[in-house]
Scaffold this motif. Structure first.
Motif, short mmCIF file in Angstrom:
data_model
loop_
_atom_site.label_atom_id
_atom_site.label_comp_id
_atom_site.label_asym_id
_atom_site.label_seq_id
_atom_site.Cartn_x
_atom_site.Cartn_y
_atom_site.Cartn_z
N ARG A 93 6.61 18.39 -2.42
CA ARG A 93 5.57 17.55 -3.01
C ARG A 93 5.33 16.33 -2.12
O ARG A 93 6.28 15.65 -1.72
N GLN A 129 0.46 8.12 -2.00
CA GLN A 129 0.51 6.95 -2.87
C GLN A 129 1.21 5.77 -2.19
O GLN A 129 0.78 4.62 -2.35
N ALA A 161 -1.25 4.27 0.22
CA ALA A 161 -2.35 3.64 -0.53
C ALA A 161 -1.93 2.25 -1.01
O ALA A 161 -2.68 1.28 -0.89
N ILE A 162 -0.73 2.16 -1.55
CA ILE A 162 -0.27 0.90 -2.11
C ILE A 162 0.04 -0.11 -1.01
O ILE A 162 -0.37 -1.27 -1.08
N LEU A 187 -7.86 2.89 1.70
CA LEU A 187 -7.70 4.28 2.14
C LEU A 187 -8.99 5.01 1.79
O LEU A 187 -9.33 5.20 0.63
N TYR A 247 -10.95 6.02 -17.05
CA TYR A 247 -9.90 7.03 -17.01
C TYR A 247 -9.37 7.36 -18.40
O TYR A 247 -8.64 6.57 -18.99
N GLU A 307 -9.10 6.67 -7.87
CA GLU A 307 -7.80 6.30 -8.44
C GLU A 307 -6.64 6.93 -7.65
O GLU A 307 -5.53 6.40 -7.66
N ILE A 308 -6.90 8.05 -6.98
CA ILE A 308 -5.87 8.65 -6.12
C ILE A 308 -5.78 7.86 -4.82
O ILE A 308 -4.70 7.53 -4.34
N LEU A 309 -6.93 7.54 -4.22
CA LEU A 309 -6.96 6.85 -2.93
C LEU A 309 -6.45 5.41 -3.03
O LEU A 309 -5.97 4.86 -2.05
N GLY A 340 -4.04 4.53 -5.00
CA GLY A 340 -2.62 4.57 -5.34
C GLY A 340 -2.36 4.33 -6.82
O GLY A 340 -1.23 4.39 -7.28
N THR A 361 -3.16 6.24 -9.33
CA THR A 361 -2.73 7.49 -9.93
C THR A 361 -2.13 8.38 -8.85
O THR A 361 -2.68 8.53 -7.77
N ARG A 362 -1.00 8.98 -9.17
CA ARG A 362 -0.39 9.91 -8.22
C ARG A 362 -0.98 11.30 -8.40
O ARG A 362 -1.06 11.80 -9.52
N ASP A 363 -1.37 11.91 -7.30
CA ASP A 363 -1.96 13.24 -7.37
C ASP A 363 -0.97 14.26 -7.94
O ASP A 363 0.19 14.31 -7.55
N VAL A 364 -1.47 15.10 -8.85
CA VAL A 364 -0.64 16.19 -9.37
C VAL A 364 -1.27 17.55 -9.06
O VAL A 364 -0.69 18.58 -9.39
N LEU A 386 -2.40 18.96 -5.98
CA LEU A 386 -2.11 19.66 -4.72
C LEU A 386 -1.01 20.71 -4.92
O LEU A 386 -1.21 21.89 -4.65
N GLN A 387 0.14 20.27 -5.39
CA GLN A 387 1.26 21.20 -5.50
C GLN A 387 0.99 22.30 -6.53
O GLN A 387 1.36 23.46 -6.32
#
Lengths: 256, 256
Positions: free
Chosen positions: A19, A24, A27-28, A37, A220, B12-14, B16, B18-21, B23-24
């Motif tokens: 993973r 993230q 980005a932070i 980003l 959101y 929100e992903i770019l 940071g 929200t963490r992407d869920v 891809l995996q």
């Protein structure tokens, strides 16, 4: 706006085996410096996939970061792909060779293994960015040869930083790179939550968005808890005064 | 090889936040069908960023998936961007309108809010893929109009599936989409661990790689535990016999 792109390299991410932890974190860390980003890509270990992405992304944003494909084995191809993408010559970095000699207690470069020497390579035009934790694993820093820009003072050019995929090394490398970056206007952010479905905020939010052109809004919906809905609205701006006015307005979003 | 690309849409992903869920989850679900995730991109909510990525990725892989930018608010722009990218006309989907009418207990479409009706839009050439859990949130399915391919039997064209960003909805939508996909040769995978630094496996692994052209190998150093190193080597192939031979060889990697 100061922007960056992140290129994550690795079959293990695309196959789902591992993973991603980089997106993230970058980005932070970049956001804290006012660097936005703008895009992230994940590509395989194949040199042509890496080279194609590097060429495509060069010059698009002020900074371009890569993670992964750095290591001693056959599937670590980022440095070769970088040379391939821009016709660069690879050289062994003297300081990194010295770090390898020190860690292996050998006097001569000739006593290092081929794998160790492979890890010291960089494009001849690049410099290494040392970090305190991993002296044998510096990041590679290079102004990409696009648009005729060849100097680090050319703000129109992309500056590339090549980092490891191994998380602990990438974190140390990024910490060492951050002080070298220009800083932008930090994006300030405020979140307010409303106990309704997202569709209930849509119409008033559209009106609010129009009243605050210097602020960006994101909406959101949250996972319902005990059957109760919640929608979070995020307001973002580099202008603190504009953000404050927008948040005040936002707090009354459902008051009509 | 049957391949797919995933386009993750969301500020929100770019940022940071929200963490992407996705891809995996996509990698594992598609991998189980023998569909290889060739590339992933993450772009912002801006319609031109979405449209540009859609145009760029159309026709590259058999399947193209998007997540995010679906919803009732001003920052949900994926469907508009899709229309923009390919000059498509948007229509309201009759079946989705009916689902909204049923859930809100209204007899006429005219009694639905503008936000609800916005959620029923699809390109006129597209169809909806229903899922059992969220009748008002079907995925959009469309053969992308590139290379003159306009039919779902054109295997040279990319078939696009537009999914939500909200994780629970995206999971339900993907589960409904999976039975519609062609299946490829599943990539089989075996992992063996070696109690050494990665540099120790590099040279023998390079030789082993050359002996097994039908197998791909990845080498992954692990975080040291109690000062002990471990390197995992993954062998992958669609050919079970070739994989078995490679794994047997791999198990003796350090025996020389």
């Amino acid at each position: 706006m100061l922007r960056a792109t992140l290129l994550i390299i690795g079959d293990e991410i695309l196959s789902g085996r591992t993973r991603d932890v980089h997106l993230q974190h970058f980005a932070i860390k970049l956001g804290a410096l006012g660097i936005v980003l703008a895009e992230v890509r994940v590509v395989s270990d194949a040199p042509d996939a890496i080279a194609s992405a590097l060429r495509d992304l060069a010059g698009r944003t002020r900074y371009l970061f890569t993670t992964g494909g750095i290591g001693p084995t056959h599937d670590d191809r980022t440095v070769d792909a970088l040379a391939l993408a821009f016709g660069l010559t690879l050289v062994e970095d003297e300081e990194t060779l010295a770090a390898y000699r020190a860690s292996q207690g050998v006097a001569s470069v000739d006593e290092l293994t081929a794998e160790s020497r492979r890890m010291t390579r960089r494009p001849s035009e690049a410099v290494m960015v040392q970090n305190a934790d991993f002296p044998r694993s510096p990041a590679i820093r290079l102004v990409l040869p696009t648009g005729g820009a060849t100097s680090t003072t050319d703000t129109g050019a992309s500056e590339l930083f090549v980092l490891a995929g191994f998380p602990r090394v990438a974190v140390a490398q990024l910490d060492a790179v951050l002080p070298l970056l220009e800083t932008g206007q930090k994006v300030l952010s405020e979140t307010r939550a409303f106990p309704v479905m997202e569709s209930k905020v849509a119409a008033p939010l559209t009106q609010l968005v129009a009243r605050h052109p210097a602020v960006e809004f994101g909406s959101y919906p949250q996972e319902p808890k005990d059957g109760k809905y919640e929608t979070q609205v995020v307001a973002r701006s580099t202008d603190a005064t504009a953000l404050q006015a927008a948040v005040k307005d936002l707090e009354g979003l459902l008051d009509k």
